[in-house]
Design an enzyme around this catalytic site. Structure first.
Site, PDB file in Angstrom:
ATOM      1  N   THR A 292      -6.718   2.260   5.026  1.00  0.00           N
ATOM      2  CA  THR A 292      -6.048   1.295   6.304  1.00  0.00           C
ATOM      3  C   THR A 292      -7.487   1.494   7.640  1.00  0.00           C
ATOM      4  OG1 THR A 292      -3.806   1.228   4.889  1.00  0.00           O
ATOM      5  CG2 THR A 292      -4.402   0.936   7.670  1.00  0.00           C
TER       6      THR A 292
ATOM      7  N   CYS B 235      -6.122  -9.706 -13.341  1.00  0.00           N
ATOM      8  CA  CYS B 235      -6.316 -10.349 -14.826  1.00  0.00           C
ATOM      9  C   CYS B 235      -8.316 -10.561 -14.255  1.00  0.00           C
ATOM     10  CB  CYS B 235      -5.507 -11.538 -14.872  1.00  0.00           C
ATOM     11  SG  CYS B 235      -5.380 -11.998 -13.356  1.00  0.00           S
TER      12      CYS B 235
ATOM     13  N   CYS C 155      -2.107  -9.641  -7.416  1.00  0.00           N
ATOM     14  CA  CYS C 155      -2.805  -7.905  -8.200  1.00  0.00           C
ATOM     15  C   CYS C 155      -4.366  -7.917  -8.198  1.00  0.00           C
ATOM     16  CB  CYS C 155      -1.644  -7.104  -8.740  1.00  0.00           C
ATOM     17  SG  CYS C 155      -2.177  -7.179 -10.377  1.00  0.00           S
TER      18      CYS C 155
ATOM     19  N   SER D 262       0.797  -1.200  -0.043  1.00  0.00           N
ATOM     20  CA  SER D 262       0.267   0.132  -0.170  1.00  0.00           C
ATOM     21  C   SER D 262       1.031   1.056  -0.151  1.00  0.00           C
ATOM     22  CB  SER D 262      -1.161  -0.170   1.265  1.00  0.00           C
ATOM     23  OG  SER D 262      -1.867   0.956   1.137  1.00  0.00           O
TER      24      SER D 262
ATOM     25  N   CYS E  49      -0.920  -6.674 -16.987  1.00  0.00           N
ATOM     26  CA  CYS E  49      -0.237  -7.385 -15.557  1.00  0.00           C
ATOM     27  C   CYS E  49       0.721  -6.869 -15.889  1.00  0.00           C
ATOM     28  CB  CYS E  49      -0.254  -8.865 -16.220  1.00  0.00           C
ATOM     29  SG  CYS E  49       0.492 -10.357 -14.705  1.00  0.00           S
TER      30      CYS E  49
ATOM     31  N   ARG F  28      -0.726  -4.161  -6.374  1.00  0.00           N
ATOM     32  CA  ARG F  28      -1.812  -4.473  -5.776  1.00  0.00           C
ATOM     33  C   ARG F  28      -3.547  -4.046  -6.138  1.00  0.00           C
ATOM     34  NH1 ARG F  28      -5.840  -7.618  -4.315  1.00  0.00           N
ATOM     35  NH2 ARG F  28      -5.731  -8.663  -2.519  1.00  0.00           N
TER      36      ARG F  28
ATOM     37  N   CYS G  47       3.221 -14.276 -10.716  1.00  0.00           N
ATOM     38  CA  CYS G  47       1.853 -13.784 -10.030  1.00  0.00           C
ATOM     39  C   CYS G  47       2.627 -13.167  -8.880  1.00  0.00           C
ATOM     40  CB  CYS G  47       0.934 -14.369 -10.288  1.00  0.00           C
ATOM     41  SG  CYS G  47      -0.655 -13.879  -9.443  1.00  0.00           S
TER      42      CYS G  47
END
Length: 550
Positions: A340, A525, A522, A55, A496, A304, A519
């Site tokens: 958060t 896709c 995130c 984050s 991606c 992310r 991968c």
């Protein structure tokens, strides 16, 4: 079929992020206050707490202060209070204009907030949870939701370990367990695959706008003393994104001569040739950013998806036996670009409701009927109500005019204008045909400020056991080549940020190759595929990135 081993708890929390850990801590605090015996476990798919956390992050500490009033004395890793706080409009690749403070929507002001590593905060929260009596199981992936004979949630099944890609059992095979609970808290983060299945199973999003997402790409850099300014926060809008894509960038200064740089690209973008990863590489070459980074060294990389639809997209959150919290539901405040504190608050409210329910009715599978109401009555509900128009207005009017409206809405009316904008087009349906656009030619990385995908994935410490079933599942194997390729030039190879999807030539022609071991979880896709043909599920436990302090 061999029956699964069962472990029973009062509460199972799925996900060791801020919402799940806040829920676990609050559960034990409330139970201890009322002398209740309560068993709580947190199951986390990462190799350790914080391994999958990425984050920005600038954090509002108010939820943390409610949960642990003495967090400063207890050593919570909030060390860099925001000082210099600026927003810049990037006019071009070489010019920018600082926006006067009075012109910035007040929701974007960061007085009293902290620049932190969210992964490190989660590690600290996990320590507090364990000291309160919570059991934490890292490295175990929650594979699917367990239901009883009446359709109530009764817990989760963890994934089997040691399964080969062909489905056979390898040496060291271990069957997953049923973690059975009176209440299950789903706190998987944005686009959690169990949360997604619950929303579909119970129709929780009926009457709501579709959820909207951004893709946040971030790097951590070591920089020299001469440019380090702990607590400095810079947000940007404009270049390199154009009218086809919304979003913005950020540069935050942490302690220990580190800065984080990132770009958020709204996933409702239109141009199938756009690559969020390549746009981020361009972004770092802007003089405003390059001046800070050019003498530094990149040390980590991550990405992310971000659920940013806000109140209009928030599903019902409570079902029989379970509750969605945090970004699994979509509680981020888009006007503040912060999730958060809201995630933690949703977990804390869930915990309060669960303790009260179990004190009066300790049976399995009851519904937290008060939960959604308490969300609305809390400061979390107020924040979401005040920011309800922020994202749909930006989608409708664009970054500049949408920003102007949001200044008016937030600064003069406190987000209480008596009408609601909506965006009813899912991000996956926003993509236009390839023939409507021209291919974008991106510069090659220079190895100083910009880098290729694979070297970036290397810095995320991503690892998956190669001989396992692919966790990126195509619902129809023919769609990529027969539909997505001719219509959209298969955008998976560009959206991606980890180089998972490649178009390759083989003996039968062109095919989509899935490099699942790359991968970084995130979920882009699963969100952006125009055919909604890709289903992200959890890989074997402990697989994925291992972020140090992202």
């Amino acid at each position: 079929m061999i029956e699964r081993e069962i472990m029973e708890f009062d509460v199972v929390v799925v996900g060791g992020g801020p919402s799940g850990l806040a829920a676990a801590c609050r559960l034990m605090q409330k139970a201890n206050e009322s002398n209740q015996e309560l068993t709580v476990c947190v199951v986390e798919k990462g190799s350790e707490i914080g391994a999958h956390i990425v984050s920005g992050a600038v954090v509002d500490p108010k939820a943390l202060t409610e949960l642990f009033p003495n967090w400063k004395e207890d050593g919570a890793p909030l060390l860099s209070e925001v000082g210099r706080d600026e927003v810049h409009w990037l006019e071009s690749e070489s010019s920018s204009r600082k926006i006067p403070n009075w012109m910035v929507p007040k929701s974007l002001h960061n007085d009293g907030n902290y620049v932190i590593s969210l992964g490190n905060l989660c590690r600290w929260l996990a320590e507090q949870a364990e000291s309160l009596g919570v059991e934490i199981f890292p490295g175990f992936a929650a594979y699917d939701v367990a239901y009883d004979d009446t359709g109530r949630v009764e817990g989760i099944n963890t994934g089997d370990m040691g399964v080969a890609s062909d489905g056979s059992e390898k040496d060291g095979y271990m069957q997953g367990m049923l973690l059975k609970a009176k209440q299950t808290v789903f706190a998987e983060g944005c686009r959690g695959h169990l949360g997604k299945s619950l929303i579909d199973q119970f129709g929780l999003s009926e009457g709501r706008s579709p959820q909207h997402y951004g893709l946040g790409i971030k790097e951590l850099w070591d920089v020299p003393d001469s440019v380090s300014e702990p607590g400095t926060v810079i947000h940007t809008a404009g270049w390199p994104l154009n009218s086809d894509a919304g979003g913005g960038g950020f540069l935050y200064h942490l302690e220990n001569n580190q800065v984080v740089v990132g770009l958020i690209v709204d996933l409702n973008y239109k141009n199938p040739y756009l690559s969020p990863y390549e746009e981020f590489q361009k972004y770092k070459h802007h003089p405003l950013i390059a001046e800070v980074l050019k003498q530094g060294k990149r040390v980590s990389y991550g990405a992310r998806a971000i659920a940013k639809g806000g109140l209009n997209s928030l599903p019902q959150m409570a079902v029989n036996g379970g509750v969605l919290v945090g970004c699994d539901a979509g509680t981020l405040n888009p006007a503040k670009i912060k999730g958060t504190h809201t995630a933690m608050k949703s977990g804390m409210i869930a915990a309060d409701c669960i303790v009260e329910l179990l004190a009066n009715d300790p049976s399995y599978g009851q519904k937290l009927h008060e939960f959604d109401h308490r969300i609305k009555q809390s400061w979390l509900g107020d924040e979401l109500a005040q920011s309800k128009n922020f994202v749909p207005v930006m989608h409708s009017l664009g970054t500049f005019w949408g920003g102007a409206f949001n200044w008016l809405d937030q600064n003069l009316f406190n987000g209480k204008l008596p009408f609601t904008f909506r965006d009813e087009i899912p991000d996956s349906a926003a993509l236009e045909l390839a023939k409507q656009h021209t291919k974008i030619q991106y510069d090659k990385p220079d190895g100083v400020l910009s880098f290729d995908r694979l070297s970036s994935v290397f810095l995320s410490n991503t690892n998956h056991e190669e001989d396992q079933p692919c966790h990126l599942q195509l619902l129809n194997d023919e769609v990529p080549t027969k539909h997505n390729l001719p219509m959209y030039d298969e955008p998976a190879q560009r959206y991606c940020p980890a180089g998972v999807y490649e178009m390759v030539e083989n003996e039968i022609g062109t095919a989509l190759q899935i490099n699942a071991q790359n991968c970084i979880h995130c979920k882009t896709c699963d969100i952006k595929d125009p055919s909604q043909n890709i289903r992200w599920v959890t890989p074997e436990g402990a697989g994925g990135p291992n972020y140090p302090n992202m």
